[in-house]
Design an enzyme around this catalytic site. Sequence first.
Site, PDB file in Angstrom:
ATOM      1  N   ARG A 146       0.857  -1.200   0.000  1.00  0.00           N
ATOM      2  CA  ARG A 146       0.000   0.000   0.000  1.00  0.00           C
ATOM      3  C   ARG A 146       0.885   1.240   0.000  1.00  0.00           C
ATOM      4  NH1 ARG A 146      -1.524   1.688   4.700  1.00  0.00           N
ATOM      5  NH2 ARG A 146      -2.164  -0.355   5.477  1.00  0.00           N
ATOM      6  N   TYR A 196     -16.948  17.919 -14.518  1.00  0.00           N
ATOM      7  CA  TYR A 196     -17.400  16.532 -14.468  1.00  0.00           C
ATOM      8  C   TYR A 196     -18.402  16.336 -13.323  1.00  0.00           C
ATOM      9  CZ  TYR A 196     -17.259  11.555 -13.523  1.00  0.00           C
ATOM     10  OH  TYR A 196     -17.622  10.262 -13.271  1.00  0.00           O
ATOM     11  N   ASP A 245      -7.924  20.229 -13.006  1.00  0.00           N
ATOM     12  CA  ASP A 245      -8.181  18.903 -13.563  1.00  0.00           C
ATOM     13  C   ASP A 245      -7.817  18.969 -15.048  1.00  0.00           C
ATOM     14  OD1 ASP A 245      -9.307  16.662 -14.780  1.00  0.00           O
ATOM     15  OD2 ASP A 245     -10.980  16.556 -13.367  1.00  0.00           O
ATOM     16  N   LYS A 283      -8.530   8.127 -18.820  1.00  0.00           N
ATOM     17  CA  LYS A 283      -8.866   8.733 -20.118  1.00  0.00           C
ATOM     18  C   LYS A 283      -7.632   8.753 -21.036  1.00  0.00           C
ATOM     19  CE  LYS A 283     -12.801   9.023 -18.140  1.00  0.00           C
ATOM     20  NZ  LYS A 283     -12.863   9.636 -16.862  1.00  0.00           N
TER      21      LYS A 283
HETATM   22  N1  PLP Z   1     -12.261  14.383 -14.076  1.00  0.00           N
HETATM   23  C1  PLP Z   1     -12.836  14.375 -15.289  1.00  0.00           C
HETATM   24  C2  PLP Z   1     -12.726  15.578 -16.177  1.00  0.00           C
HETATM   25  C3  PLP Z   1     -13.544  13.241 -15.720  1.00  0.00           C
HETATM   26  O1  PLP Z   1     -14.123  13.251 -16.929  1.00  0.00           O
HETATM   27  C4  PLP Z   1     -13.633  12.125 -14.857  1.00  0.00           C
HETATM   28  C5  PLP Z   1     -14.373  10.900 -15.246  1.00  0.00           C
HETATM   29  O2  PLP Z   1     -15.062  10.876 -16.237  1.00  0.00           O
HETATM   30  C6  PLP Z   1     -13.025  12.182 -13.599  1.00  0.00           C
HETATM   31  C7  PLP Z   1     -12.333  13.322 -13.242  1.00  0.00           C
HETATM   32  C8  PLP Z   1     -13.102  11.020 -12.629  1.00  0.00           C
HETATM   33  O3  PLP Z   1     -12.190  10.045 -12.983  1.00  0.00           O
HETATM   34  P1  PLP Z   1     -12.382   8.454 -12.729  1.00  0.00           P
HETATM   35  O4  PLP Z   1     -13.579   8.040 -13.530  1.00  0.00           O
HETATM   36  O5  PLP Z   1     -11.086   7.878 -13.208  1.00  0.00           O
HETATM   37  O6  PLP Z   1     -12.591   8.279 -11.276  1.00  0.00           O
END
Ligand code: PLP
Length: 379
Positions: free
Chosen positions: A46, A98, A170, A195
């Site tokens: 971990r 998101y 982000d 992604k």
């Molecule tokens: N940030 C963005 C812009 C996203 O599109 C997403 C998921 O679609 C996330 C964060 C969250 O990521 P995860 O699905 O890997 O937890």
Amino acid sequence: MRLETKLIHAGVRPDPSTGAIMTPIYQTSTYVQAAPGQHKGYEYARTQNPTRDALQQALAAIEGGSWGLSFASGMAATDAILKLLSPGDEVIAANDMYGGTYRIFTKVFEKYGLRFHFVDMQDPASLLPVLNDRTRLIWTETPTNPMMTITDIAAVATLAKKHNALLCVDNTFASPYLQNPLAFGADLVVHSATKYLGGHSDVVHGCIIGNDPALEERLRFIQNSCGAVPGPQDCFLVLRGLKTLHVRMQRHCENGRAIAHWLRNNPKVGKVHWCGFEDSPGYEVARRQMRDFGGMMSFTLKDDRMEPAIKVLSSTHLFSLAESLGGVESLIGHPASMTHASIPREDRVRGGLLDSLIRLSVGIENVEDLIADLDQAIG
Ligand code: PLP
């Protein structure tokens, strides 16, 4: 070293025990010690894992940070950053982002005493009425999901510094190939590596990158204490994905540009949201802080009732109807019922996210095949 070289070499060295050129998947939970406290830098998986270490170093290098930390998902990375805060602290966040980020803010962390303000990050002045001496964190996405709006990272970073708040960007939609928020003054960069970084829709993963060693220490403590760490196989998959990020992104951008213009010239299409149009509101800022404009976009039909949108969403063959984005294959999605369903409708619509909005993650297939697919679906 330039980005393309870092993507292939950063963090990776031949395996010391065999010379294997690819970082092995260290599928172990613990490490043998010669005597109590006598170990090779690894005690328990971990806390440390060599596959994860290689990935974390690569992630730091490609975002221009001095450290990187990997998590079990993008949301686990977001969760770790919010755990830096204490009850009474305030966060200013983009009102277009998101849906899962909105959900963890309002449904998980509000009840622990954090307060969230949502503002239009396209205009840094909109932060001023809510900035105060309890503001500890400013959170934005750029480009945003799904309206493709742009935040001026340098301008918001200046405000954040003035108020002793952290700025977290982000960078999932842009990827480090298109944009490095740390270079514009952000304190933390977060990715859903699920992604573009992974790039093949075969792994869920998240990461945080930064420069401040004190923040690294606090986040490393949270990573180990809370334990939302990725498995070594997932780290391996992201590490492998990174090696082709630059060539994939080039094609995502080329295909994205062609499809955005094709949509705009289609008489049945209403509004197209893509940050590479010269007349799009964020274009000048995007040109300054991004190297190209990517393969994400959203659009409405001229007939913006739900029915025609649902017909398009159900009729593509190459664009698969699915959540997520950033993989080599093209995806089509319906934010109102899928990725952004967790945002109350009135808040969604206020930010321009109509029920009939369609989102595309343009993949790296042949662009004429992709256009033919959209053409037959739009009719
Ligand atoms: N940030 C963005 C812009 C996203 O599109 C997403 C998921 O679609 C996330 C964060 C969250 O990521 P995860 O699905 O890997 O937890």
